[in-house]
Every structure is written in structure tokens, then in C-alpha cells.
Design a protein around this motif. Sequence first.
Motif, PDB file in Angstrom:
ATOM      1  N   ALA A  16       5.138  13.524   1.296  1.00  0.00           N
ATOM      2  CA  ALA A  16       5.376  12.065   1.182  1.00  0.00           C
ATOM      3  C   ALA A  16       5.629  11.511   0.115  1.00  0.00           C
ATOM      4  CB  ALA A  16       3.946  11.352   1.572  1.00  0.00           C
ATOM      5  N   VAL A  17       6.433  10.306   0.100  1.00  0.00           N
ATOM      6  CA  VAL A  17       7.150   9.775  -0.938  1.00  0.00           C
ATOM      7  C   VAL A  17       6.728   7.996  -0.897  1.00  0.00           C
ATOM      8  CG1 VAL A  17       9.137   9.577  -0.187  1.00  0.00           C
ATOM      9  CG2 VAL A  17       8.926   9.210  -2.671  1.00  0.00           C
ATOM     10  N   ARG A  18       6.351   7.425  -1.695  1.00  0.00           N
ATOM     11  CA  ARG A  18       6.115   5.740  -1.676  1.00  0.00           C
ATOM     12  C   ARG A  18       7.389   5.056  -1.996  1.00  0.00           C
ATOM     13  NH1 ARG A  18       1.147   3.222  -1.648  1.00  0.00           N
ATOM     14  NH2 ARG A  18       0.086   5.149  -2.216  1.00  0.00           N
ATOM     15  N   PHE A  19       7.808   4.123  -1.203  1.00  0.00           N
ATOM     16  CA  PHE A  19       8.791   3.181  -1.379  1.00  0.00           C
ATOM     17  C   PHE A  19       8.510   2.039  -2.305  1.00  0.00           C
ATOM     18  CE2 PHE A  19      11.382  -0.280   0.561  1.00  0.00           C
ATOM     19  CZ  PHE A  19      12.472   0.072  -0.071  1.00  0.00           C
ATOM     20  N   ALA A  24      15.141   3.773  -2.819  1.00  0.00           N
ATOM     21  CA  ALA A  24      15.686   3.966  -1.370  1.00  0.00           C
ATOM     22  C   ALA A  24      16.846   4.851  -1.177  1.00  0.00           C
ATOM     23  CB  ALA A  24      16.118   2.352  -0.845  1.00  0.00           C
ATOM     24  N   ARG A  25      17.839   5.037  -2.074  1.00  0.00           N
ATOM     25  CA  ARG A  25      18.904   5.980  -2.091  1.00  0.00           C
ATOM     26  C   ARG A  25      18.109   7.267  -1.955  1.00  0.00           C
ATOM     27  NH1 ARG A  25      23.296   3.448  -2.059  1.00  0.00           N
ATOM     28  NH2 ARG A  25      23.733   1.621  -3.325  1.00  0.00           N
ATOM     29  N   GLU A  26      17.236   7.674  -2.874  1.00  0.00           N
ATOM     30  CA  GLU A  26      16.682   8.991  -2.951  1.00  0.00           C
ATOM     31  C   GLU A  26      15.762   9.193  -1.656  1.00  0.00           C
ATOM     32  OE1 GLU A  26      16.261   6.643  -5.500  1.00  0.00           O
ATOM     33  OE2 GLU A  26      16.928   7.629  -7.106  1.00  0.00           O
ATOM     34  N   ILE A  27      15.021   8.266  -1.068  1.00  0.00           N
ATOM     35  CA  ILE A  27      14.481   8.422   0.204  1.00  0.00           C
ATOM     36  C   ILE A  27      15.546   8.677   1.283  1.00  0.00           C
ATOM     37  CG2 ILE A  27      12.840   7.372   2.026  1.00  0.00           C
ATOM     38  CD1 ILE A  27      11.533   6.159  -0.351  1.00  0.00           C
ATOM     39  N   VAL A  28      16.505   7.919   1.341  1.00  0.00           N
ATOM     40  CA  VAL A  28      17.401   8.275   2.356  1.00  0.00           C
ATOM     41  C   VAL A  28      18.013   9.670   2.281  1.00  0.00           C
ATOM     42  CG1 VAL A  28      19.799   7.713   3.270  1.00  0.00           C
ATOM     43  CG2 VAL A  28      18.091   5.930   2.733  1.00  0.00           C
ATOM     44  N   ARG A  39      18.583   4.886   6.606  1.00  0.00           N
ATOM     45  CA  ARG A  39      19.718   4.011   6.135  1.00  0.00           C
ATOM     46  C   ARG A  39      19.160   2.787   5.318  1.00  0.00           C
ATOM     47  NH1 ARG A  39      19.294   1.997  11.318  1.00  0.00           N
ATOM     48  NH2 ARG A  39      19.238  -0.283  11.486  1.00  0.00           N
ATOM     49  N   LEU A  40      20.066   2.221   4.406  1.00  0.00           N
ATOM     50  CA  LEU A  40      20.038   1.129   3.693  1.00  0.00           C
ATOM     51  C   LEU A  40      20.362   0.087   4.501  1.00  0.00           C
ATOM     52  CD1 LEU A  40      20.965   2.647   0.047  1.00  0.00           C
ATOM     53  CD2 LEU A  40      18.584   1.979   0.638  1.00  0.00           C
ATOM     54  N   GLU A  41      19.883  -1.197   4.352  1.00  0.00           N
ATOM     55  CA  GLU A  41      20.377  -2.449   4.809  1.00  0.00           C
ATOM     56  C   GLU A  41      20.664  -3.028   3.473  1.00  0.00           C
ATOM     57  OE1 GLU A  41      20.143  -3.396   8.477  1.00  0.00           O
ATOM     58  OE2 GLU A  41      20.343  -1.265   8.354  1.00  0.00           O
ATOM     59  N   GLU A  42      21.049  -4.392   4.050  1.00  0.00           N
ATOM     60  CA  GLU A  42      21.322  -5.634   2.917  1.00  0.00           C
ATOM     61  C   GLU A  42      20.071  -5.653   2.109  1.00  0.00           C
ATOM     62  OE1 GLU A  42      22.788  -9.029   4.455  1.00  0.00           O
ATOM     63  OE2 GLU A  42      23.819  -8.023   6.297  1.00  0.00           O
ATOM     64  N   LEU A  57      10.956  -0.660   6.462  1.00  0.00           N
ATOM     65  CA  LEU A  57       9.912  -0.232   5.521  1.00  0.00           C
ATOM     66  C   LEU A  57       9.692  -1.438   4.315  1.00  0.00           C
ATOM     67  CD1 LEU A  57      10.654   2.533   6.444  1.00  0.00           C
ATOM     68  CD2 LEU A  57      10.108   3.183   4.219  1.00  0.00           C
ATOM     69  N   LEU A  58       8.794  -1.786   4.161  1.00  0.00           N
ATOM     70  CA  LEU A  58       8.030  -2.916   3.355  1.00  0.00           C
ATOM     71  C   LEU A  58       7.712  -1.992   1.822  1.00  0.00           C
ATOM     72  CD1 LEU A  58       5.853  -5.014   5.522  1.00  0.00           C
ATOM     73  CD2 LEU A  58       7.992  -5.358   4.941  1.00  0.00           C
ATOM     74  N   TYR A  59       7.960  -2.864   0.823  1.00  0.00           N
ATOM     75  CA  TYR A  59       7.405  -2.344  -0.505  1.00  0.00           C
ATOM     76  C   TYR A  59       6.143  -1.685  -0.538  1.00  0.00           C
ATOM     77  CZ  TYR A  59       6.348  -2.170  -5.378  1.00  0.00           C
ATOM     78  OH  TYR A  59       6.043  -1.969  -6.765  1.00  0.00           O
ATOM     79  N   GLY A  60       6.036  -0.346  -1.004  1.00  0.00           N
ATOM     80  CA  GLY A  60       4.832   0.077  -1.054  1.00  0.00           C
ATOM     81  C   GLY A  60       4.477   1.207   0.214  1.00  0.00           C
ATOM     82  N   ALA A  61       5.201   1.268   1.201  1.00  0.00           N
ATOM     83  CA  ALA A  61       5.263   1.740   2.420  1.00  0.00           C
ATOM     84  C   ALA A  61       5.333   3.376   1.913  1.00  0.00           C
ATOM     85  CB  ALA A  61       6.170   1.503   3.440  1.00  0.00           C
ATOM     86  N   VAL A  62       4.517   4.226   2.560  1.00  0.00           N
ATOM     87  CA  VAL A  62       4.650   5.763   2.296  1.00  0.00           C
ATOM     88  C   VAL A  62       5.239   6.312   3.446  1.00  0.00           C
ATOM     89  CG1 VAL A  62       3.287   7.699   1.808  1.00  0.00           C
ATOM     90  CG2 VAL A  62       2.322   5.583   0.841  1.00  0.00           C
TER      91      VAL A  62
END
Length: 92
Positions: A16-19, A24-28, A39-42, A57-62
Motif C-alpha cells: 500500500a501507498v498513501r496518495f 501521483a507519478r510514482e503511484i502511476v 493515470r494522471l488527470e488535470e 483518488l482523493l488526497y489521503g486515499a490509500v
Amino acid sequence: MCETRWFRSRPETIEAVRFDGRNAREIVAWVTASGGTARLEEAGSLVLGTGASEQLLLYGAVVVRDGAGRFRALSPPEFEARFEELEPALAS
């Protein structure tokens, strides 16, 4: 009247990783390298493919990768209620 029965979740080891809004780039990269879709959005928003649907994903989502390789996102309270961190030696 139907007869109900009780069930308990089996233990499961996950990654798991927390957003945090900056990773975001590392999670993608992690999700796509592991066979998932993301994917990254605007404006730095992150969209996670979860099989038949997508999650924004909202800030803090895991972001969780289960033992079967499936990805999903959990809210911080949901994640903390279901999982506890393992020592690195126990995670193998």
C-alpha cells in the motif's frame, strides 16, 4: 425466515501507498509496472483502474495491491480499520 451465518476475513498481506498529492507519478509508475491501470488527470488528480470501473483518488486515499495483484483505493479510516503495518522481515 432465512438462516444467516457468520464469516471472518482471512488474513491477507498487501502492499500500500498513501496518495499525498505529490506522489501521483510514482503511484502511476508502481501500478502500471505491476500490471494495473492508473493515470494522471488535470491538476494532479489521480485515477485508478479497479477492474470494471475507475476511482478518482482523493488526497489521503490509500492505494492497495492485494495478494491477487488487484488494485483498489481505500479511505484512511477504512484502511486503518482493516490493516496494520508489518515489519519488513514479515512482509515476504
